[in-house]
Design a protein around this motif. Structure first.
Motif, PDB file in Angstrom:
ATOM      1  N   TYR A 134       0.872  -1.178   0.000  1.00 61.65           N
ATOM      2  CA  TYR A 134       0.000   0.000   0.000  1.00 61.65           C
ATOM      3  C   TYR A 134       0.909   1.227   0.000  1.00 61.65           C
ATOM      4  O   TYR A 134       1.563   1.517   0.997  1.00 61.65           O
ATOM      5  N   PHE A 135       0.947   1.907  -1.143  1.00 59.68           N
ATOM      6  CA  PHE A 135       1.784   3.089  -1.292  1.00 59.68           C
ATOM      7  C   PHE A 135       1.015   4.295  -0.757  1.00 59.68           C
ATOM      8  O   PHE A 135       0.015   4.708  -1.349  1.00 59.68           O
ATOM      9  N   VAL A 136       1.490   4.818   0.360  1.00 57.05           N
ATOM     10  CA  VAL A 136       0.918   6.014   0.981  1.00 57.05           C
ATOM     11  C   VAL A 136       1.815   7.161   0.533  1.00 57.05           C
ATOM     12  O   VAL A 136       2.998   7.207   0.883  1.00 57.05           O
ATOM     13  N   VAL A 137       1.253   8.068  -0.273  1.00 56.75           N
ATOM     14  CA  VAL A 137       2.092   9.085  -0.916  1.00 56.75           C
ATOM     15  C   VAL A 137       1.541  10.483  -0.640  1.00 56.75           C
ATOM     16  O   VAL A 137       0.349  10.739  -0.793  1.00 56.75           O
ATOM     17  N   VAL A 138       2.451  11.365  -0.239  1.00 57.77           N
ATOM     18  CA  VAL A 138       2.144  12.792  -0.141  1.00 57.77           C
ATOM     19  C   VAL A 138       2.814  13.441  -1.347  1.00 57.77           C
ATOM     20  O   VAL A 138       4.020  13.299  -1.557  1.00 57.77           O
ATOM     21  N   HIS A 139       2.011  14.103  -2.160  1.00 55.77           N
ATOM     22  CA  HIS A 139       2.483  14.755  -3.382  1.00 55.77           C
ATOM     23  C   HIS A 139       2.551  16.262  -3.125  1.00 55.77           C
ATOM     24  O   HIS A 139       1.541  16.862  -2.738  1.00 55.77           O
ATOM     25  N   ALA A 140       3.726  16.871  -3.315  1.00 53.90           N
ATOM     26  CA  ALA A 140       3.891  18.319  -3.203  1.00 53.90           C
ATOM     27  C   ALA A 140       3.645  18.925  -4.585  1.00 53.90           C
ATOM     28  O   ALA A 140       4.275  18.520  -5.568  1.00 53.90           O
ATOM     29  N   LEU A 141       2.718  19.882  -4.647  1.00 53.31           N
ATOM     30  CA  LEU A 141       2.280  20.423  -5.935  1.00 53.31           C
ATOM     31  C   LEU A 141       2.599  21.903  -6.074  1.00 53.31           C
ATOM     32  O   LEU A 141       2.671  22.632  -5.083  1.00 53.31           O
ATOM     33  N   ASP A 142       2.717  22.355  -7.314  1.00 52.56           N
ATOM     34  CA  ASP A 142       3.065  23.752  -7.586  1.00 52.56           C
ATOM     35  C   ASP A 142       1.840  24.648  -7.827  1.00 52.56           C
ATOM     36  O   ASP A 142       1.976  25.752  -8.342  1.00 52.56           O
ATOM     37  N   VAL A 143       0.655  24.166  -7.469  1.00 56.76           N
ATOM     38  CA  VAL A 143      -0.578  24.938  -7.616  1.00 56.76           C
ATOM     39  C   VAL A 143      -1.342  24.932  -6.289  1.00 56.76           C
ATOM     40  O   VAL A 143      -1.246  23.975  -5.518  1.00 56.76           O
ATOM     41  N   ASP A 144      -2.101  25.998  -6.046  1.00 56.99           N
ATOM     42  CA  ASP A 144      -2.915  26.071  -4.823  1.00 56.99           C
ATOM     43  C   ASP A 144      -4.058  25.074  -4.850  1.00 56.99           C
ATOM     44  O   ASP A 144      -4.437  24.527  -3.815  1.00 56.99           O
ATOM     45  N   ALA A 145      -4.637  24.869  -6.019  1.00 55.78           N
ATOM     46  CA  ALA A 145      -5.749  23.938  -6.202  1.00 55.78           C
ATOM     47  C   ALA A 145      -5.496  23.165  -7.491  1.00 55.78           C
ATOM     48  O   ALA A 145      -5.175  23.758  -8.522  1.00 55.78           O
ATOM     49  N   ILE A 146      -5.659  21.842  -7.432  1.00 54.21           N
ATOM     50  CA  ILE A 146      -5.317  21.004  -8.583  1.00 54.21           C
ATOM     51  C   ILE A 146      -6.364  21.074  -9.697  1.00 54.21           C
ATOM     52  O   ILE A 146      -6.080  20.747 -10.839  1.00 54.21           O
ATOM     53  N   GLY A 147      -7.580  21.499  -9.383  1.00 55.65           N
ATOM     54  CA  GLY A 147      -8.556  21.727 -10.439  1.00 55.65           C
ATOM     55  C   GLY A 147      -9.295  20.501 -10.922  1.00 55.65           C
ATOM     56  O   GLY A 147      -9.785  20.498 -12.055  1.00 55.65           O
ATOM     57  N   VAL A 148      -9.393  19.468 -10.108  1.00 59.45           N
ATOM     58  CA  VAL A 148     -10.209  18.312 -10.486  1.00 59.45           C
ATOM     59  C   VAL A 148     -11.538  18.398  -9.735  1.00 59.45           C
ATOM     60  O   VAL A 148     -11.585  18.892  -8.616  1.00 59.45           O
ATOM     61  N   PRO A 149     -12.616  17.923 -10.347  1.00 63.42           N
ATOM     62  CA  PRO A 149     -13.899  17.940  -9.634  1.00 63.42           C
ATOM     63  C   PRO A 149     -13.902  16.931  -8.484  1.00 63.42           C
ATOM     64  O   PRO A 149     -13.154  15.946  -8.510  1.00 63.42           O
ATOM     65  N   ALA A 150     -14.748  17.166  -7.507  1.00 65.89           N
ATOM     66  CA  ALA A 150     -14.819  16.310  -6.322  1.00 65.89           C
ATOM     67  C   ALA A 150     -15.237  14.887  -6.652  1.00 65.89           C
ATOM     68  O   ALA A 150     -14.964  13.978  -5.871  1.00 65.89           O
ATOM     69  N   ASP A 151     -15.850  14.655  -7.802  1.00 64.14           N
ATOM     70  CA  ASP A 151     -16.258  13.296  -8.163  1.00 64.14           C
ATOM     71  C   ASP A 151     -15.283  12.623  -9.132  1.00 64.14           C
ATOM     72  O   ASP A 151     -15.556  11.551  -9.657  1.00 64.14           O
ATOM     73  N   ALA A 152     -14.121  13.244  -9.349  1.00 61.87           N
ATOM     74  CA  ALA A 152     -13.105  12.650 -10.228  1.00 61.87           C
ATOM     75  C   ALA A 152     -12.536  11.382  -9.587  1.00 61.87           C
ATOM     76  O   ALA A 152     -12.608  11.196  -8.376  1.00 61.87           O
ATOM     77  N   THR A 153     -11.956  10.535 -10.397  1.00 57.82           N
ATOM     78  CA  THR A 153     -11.309   9.330  -9.876  1.00 57.82           C
ATOM     79  C   THR A 153      -9.886   9.661  -9.425  1.00 57.82           C
ATOM     80  O   THR A 153      -9.298  10.654  -9.874  1.00 57.82           O
ATOM     81  N   PRO A 154      -9.307   8.823  -8.579  1.00 52.55           N
ATOM     82  CA  PRO A 154      -7.903   9.031  -8.226  1.00 52.55           C
ATOM     83  C   PRO A 154      -6.976   8.975  -9.441  1.00 52.55           C
ATOM     84  O   PRO A 154      -5.959   9.665  -9.466  1.00 52.55           O
ATOM     85  N   ALA A 155      -7.328   8.192 -10.452  1.00 52.88           N
ATOM     86  CA  ALA A 155      -6.506   8.147 -11.669  1.00 52.88           C
ATOM     87  C   ALA A 155      -6.505   9.502 -12.379  1.00 52.88           C
ATOM     88  O   ALA A 155      -5.471   9.954 -12.876  1.00 52.88           O
ATOM     89  N   VAL A 156      -7.657  10.162 -12.425  1.00 55.28           N
ATOM     90  CA  VAL A 156      -7.727  11.506 -13.020  1.00 55.28           C
ATOM     91  C   VAL A 156      -6.905  12.486 -12.185  1.00 55.28           C
ATOM     92  O   VAL A 156      -6.189  13.326 -12.728  1.00 55.28           O
ATOM     93  N   LEU A 157      -6.992  12.370 -10.874  1.00 54.60           N
ATOM     94  CA  LEU A 157      -6.162  13.211 -10.004  1.00 54.60           C
ATOM     95  C   LEU A 157      -4.696  12.984 -10.331  1.00 54.60           C
ATOM     96  O   LEU A 157      -3.938  13.941 -10.525  1.00 54.60           O
ATOM     97  N   GLY A 158      -4.270  11.721 -10.412  1.00 51.25           N
ATOM     98  CA  GLY A 158      -2.872  11.419 -10.721  1.00 51.25           C
ATOM     99  C   GLY A 158      -2.433  11.980 -12.058  1.00 51.25           C
ATOM    100  O   GLY A 158      -1.352  12.547 -12.181  1.00 51.25           O
ATOM    101  N   PHE A 159      -3.275  11.837 -13.070  1.00 50.77           N
ATOM    102  CA  PHE A 159      -2.965  12.364 -14.399  1.00 50.77           C
ATOM    103  C   PHE A 159      -2.806  13.885 -14.335  1.00 50.77           C
ATOM    104  O   PHE A 159      -1.859  14.448 -14.880  1.00 50.77           O
ATOM    105  N   THR A 160      -3.716  14.542 -13.644  1.00 50.33           N
ATOM    106  CA  THR A 160      -3.677  16.004 -13.539  1.00 50.33           C
ATOM    107  C   THR A 160      -2.458  16.468 -12.735  1.00 50.33           C
ATOM    108  O   THR A 160      -1.836  17.478 -13.063  1.00 50.33           O
ATOM    109  N   MET A 161      -2.105  15.721 -11.702  1.00 52.32           N
ATOM    110  CA  MET A 161      -0.955  16.091 -10.861  1.00 52.32           C
ATOM    111  C   MET A 161       0.376  15.900 -11.577  1.00 52.32           C
ATOM    112  O   MET A 161       1.364  16.535 -11.207  1.00 52.32           O
ATOM    113  N   SER A 162       0.430  15.026 -12.573  1.00 52.04           N
ATOM    114  CA  SER A 162       1.720  14.651 -13.159  1.00 52.04           C
ATOM    115  C   SER A 162       2.546  15.846 -13.630  1.00 52.04           C
ATOM    116  O   SER A 162       3.761  15.833 -13.508  1.00 52.04           O
ATOM    117  N   SER A 163       1.911  16.881 -14.140  1.00 54.91           N
ATOM    118  CA  SER A 163       2.675  18.056 -14.599  1.00 54.91           C
ATOM    119  C   SER A 163       2.800  19.131 -13.521  1.00 54.91           C
ATOM    120  O   SER A 163       3.353  20.198 -13.788  1.00 54.91           O
TER     121      SER A 163
END
Length: 179
Positions: A134-163
């Motif tokens: 079980y990979f427990v990961v804290v991702h440090a991001l360069d934006v205040d808000a990642i901009g995904v909707p609250a009903d997005a999947t974790p995969a969509v979050l990961g895709f959006t966070m990648s850049s």
């Protein structure tokens, strides 16, 4: 055969430190972090306590994910995803991932996991399937808000966070259900 590190294929990011009073890196989850929702005896679906430090300069927010790449699904299993944690936060208390996210800092929100519940769901490896990571990961991001909707999947979050990922802090817990 077990999958390799699922984060190895992502763009490189600085590392920083995540620790937990709930579980140590490489150690088994305690019973409370197993899934009561999936009928694991003693499981309570309690999210782990997490603390982090040393995030890269320029961090404006964090996201937290918990992922099991060893689930027998072909795509792993996302147990928890939290977005828009303010950069001022350096800790989540145990149980923050309850149904209401009551322990999350203001502005942060939980996305539906692979059980389609916007909360933490504990470990539930199939009996006799062997150890799961079980990979427990804290991702440090360069934006205040990642901009995904609250009903997005974790995969969509990961895709959006990648850049937008400046750094990644990883703690790996394990679980196994005997046959």
């Amino acid at each position: 055969m077990r999958a390799n590190d699922p984060f190895a294929r992502l763009p490189e990011a600085a590392s920083f430190t995540v620790t937990s009073t709930t579980v140590q890196d490489g150690a088994p989850w305690p019973p409370e972090q197993f899934s009561g929702a999936f009928g694991v005896a003693g499981g309570k679906d309690v999210s782990p306590q997490l603390s982090w430090d040393g995030a890269p300069e320029g961090t404006k927010s964090y996201a937290v994910t918990v992922y099991d790449p060893d689930a027998p699904t072909g795509s792993g299993f996302w147990h928890w995803a939290v977005a828009d944690i303010p950069a001022t936060a350096t800790e989540l208390p145990e149980g923050a991932g309850d149904d209401t996210g009551s322990g999350l800092p203001g502005g942060a929100f939980q996305l539906p996991n692979d059980a389609r519940a916007a909360r933490f769901i504990g470990a539930a490896p199939p009996a006799g399937h062997g150890p799961h990571r079980y990979f427990v990961v804290v991702h440090a991001l360069d934006v205040d808000a990642i901009g995904v909707p609250a009903d997005a999947t974790p995969a969509v979050l990961g895709f959006t966070m990648s850049s937008h990922t400046l750094g990644r802090a990883v703690l790996t817990a394990t679980a196994e259900t005997p046959a």
